[in-house]
Design an enzyme around this catalytic site. Sequence first.
Site, PDB file in Angstrom:
ATOM      1  N   HIS A 201       0.834  -1.199   0.000  1.00 40.21           N
ATOM      2  CA  HIS A 201       0.000   0.000   0.000  1.00 40.21           C
ATOM      3  C   HIS A 201       0.875   1.258   0.000  1.00 40.21           C
ATOM      4  O   HIS A 201       2.067   1.207   0.353  1.00 40.21           O
ATOM      5  CB  HIS A 201      -0.908   0.002   1.233  1.00 40.21           C
TER       6      HIS A 201
ATOM      7  N   CYS B 109      -2.524  -0.513   7.215  1.00 37.84           N
ATOM      8  CA  CYS B 109      -1.649   0.660   7.361  1.00 37.84           C
ATOM      9  C   CYS B 109      -1.887   1.395   8.678  1.00 37.84           C
ATOM     10  O   CYS B 109      -0.966   2.000   9.218  1.00 37.84           O
ATOM     11  CB  CYS B 109      -1.822   1.581   6.166  1.00 37.84           C
TER      12      CYS B 109
ATOM     13  N   CYS C 158      -5.865   2.220   5.549  1.00 40.04           N
ATOM     14  CA  CYS C 158      -6.772   1.082   5.695  1.00 40.04           C
ATOM     15  C   CYS C 158      -6.736   0.548   7.127  1.00 40.04           C
ATOM     16  O   CYS C 158      -5.691   0.550   7.788  1.00 40.04           O
ATOM     17  CB  CYS C 158      -6.407  -0.022   4.705  1.00 40.04           C
TER      18      CYS C 158
ATOM     19  N   GLU D  47       0.942   4.007   1.907  1.00 36.06           N
ATOM     20  CA  GLU D  47       1.483   4.434   3.197  1.00 36.06           C
ATOM     21  C   GLU D  47       2.589   3.484   3.641  1.00 36.06           C
ATOM     22  O   GLU D  47       3.620   3.892   4.171  1.00 36.06           O
ATOM     23  CB  GLU D  47       0.358   4.460   4.251  1.00 36.06           C
TER      24      GLU D  47
HETATM   25  C1  HJL Z   1      -5.068   2.791   1.209  1.00 34.10           C
HETATM   26  C2  HJL Z   1      -3.648   1.864  -0.410  1.00 34.10           C
HETATM   27  C3  HJL Z   1      -4.678   0.930  -0.751  1.00 34.10           C
HETATM   28  C4  HJL Z   1      -5.890   0.971  -0.033  1.00 34.10           C
HETATM   29  N1  HJL Z   1      -6.053   1.919   0.927  1.00 34.10           N
HETATM   30  N2  HJL Z   1      -5.268   3.732   2.164  1.00 34.10           N
HETATM   31  N3  HJL Z   1      -3.886   2.749   0.579  1.00 34.10           N
HETATM   32  N4  HJL Z   1      -4.486   0.018  -1.743  1.00 34.10           N
HETATM   33  O1  HJL Z   1      -2.538   1.871  -0.992  1.00 34.10           O
HETATM   34  C5  HJL Z   1      -7.802  -0.360   0.759  1.00 34.10           C
HETATM   35  C6  HJL Z   1      -8.571  -1.636   0.402  1.00 34.10           C
HETATM   36  C7  HJL Z   1      -7.637  -2.850   0.237  1.00 34.10           C
HETATM   37  C8  HJL Z   1      -8.461  -4.111   0.036  1.00 34.10           C
HETATM   38  C9  HJL Z   1      -7.644  -5.281  -0.525  1.00 34.10           C
HETATM   39  N5  HJL Z   1      -6.872   0.063  -0.276  1.00 34.10           N
HETATM   40  O2  HJL Z   1      -4.781  -4.445  -0.749  1.00 34.10           O
HETATM   41  O3  HJL Z   1      -9.451  -1.886   1.490  1.00 34.10           O
HETATM   42  O4  HJL Z   1      -5.131  -6.861  -1.188  1.00 34.10           O
HETATM   43  O5  HJL Z   1      -6.794  -2.649  -0.884  1.00 34.10           O
HETATM   44  O6  HJL Z   1      -4.330  -6.123   1.055  1.00 34.10           O
HETATM   45  O7  HJL Z   1      -9.021  -4.505   1.282  1.00 34.10           O
HETATM   46  O8  HJL Z   1      -6.638  -5.658   0.381  1.00 34.10           O
HETATM   47  P1  HJL Z   1      -5.146  -5.763  -0.137  1.00 34.10           P
HETATM   48 ZN    ZN Z   2      -3.142   0.206   3.685  1.00 33.73          ZN
END
Ligand code: HJL
Ligand code: ZN
Length: 184
Positions: A73, A120, A110, A75
């Site tokens: 992600h 995160c 998240c 963050e």
């Molecule tokens: C934030 C990110 C990102 C998400 N949120 N704040 N930064 N990708 O870089 C949140 C979303 C999750 C899904 C899938 N996304 O990413 O809830 O596969 O991407 O661990 O729950 O989970 P994974």
């Molecule tokens: Zn996250």
Amino acid sequence: MCIQQGPPGSSSDESFNPIAPLDHEAYMRLALSEAHESPPKPSNFRVGAVLVDEGSNKVLATGYTLELPGNTHAEQCCLQKFAQSHDLPEERVGEVLPENTVIYTTMEPCGLRLSGNLPCVERIIRAREGGKGGISKVYLGVKEPEKFVGENKGRTKLGEHGIECIHVPGLEEQILNVATAGHE
Ligand code: HJL
Ligand code: ZN
């Protein structure tokens, strides 16, 4: 990232930062430009983030979703990159974060991940361990849409740990367009 150098002759300082202290919209735009770098994927959002030392107005690291190997992600990439620049694993980033560190992220951190990876919010809380205080504020562009994990309760948890969450208004439409590109 596209931080420019100072005008010719004026500065050879590679850390020159064109963004004025506390210009939250400009930092959020920088985070948005990071989000644009993220490859579209139907199962997550394209997010961008910038880790900033608010005391000295220095950019410590930038990051975007899936920038680093693995299911990373935005963050998480910021924390991992800054830790790596000090030869530390992400778990120990708190030891080297300046006292007034803040993070700008286009989407709120998240609180739960479908993949089961460490959210995160937990990483940001962990970054307060072992140092001078770690991340004290999170500036966010939008709340997380209720698409993958329902309502994100991460903000409450951050607040319980004394980490302030501040909404930076004005870029919501662009942030969501970028975040959801590649979704059905
Ligand atoms: C934030 C990110 C990102 C998400 N949120 N704040 N930064 N990708 O870089 C949140 C979303 C999750 C899904 C899938 N996304 O990413 O809830 O596969 O991407 O661990 O729950 O989970 P994974
Ligand atoms: Zn996250």
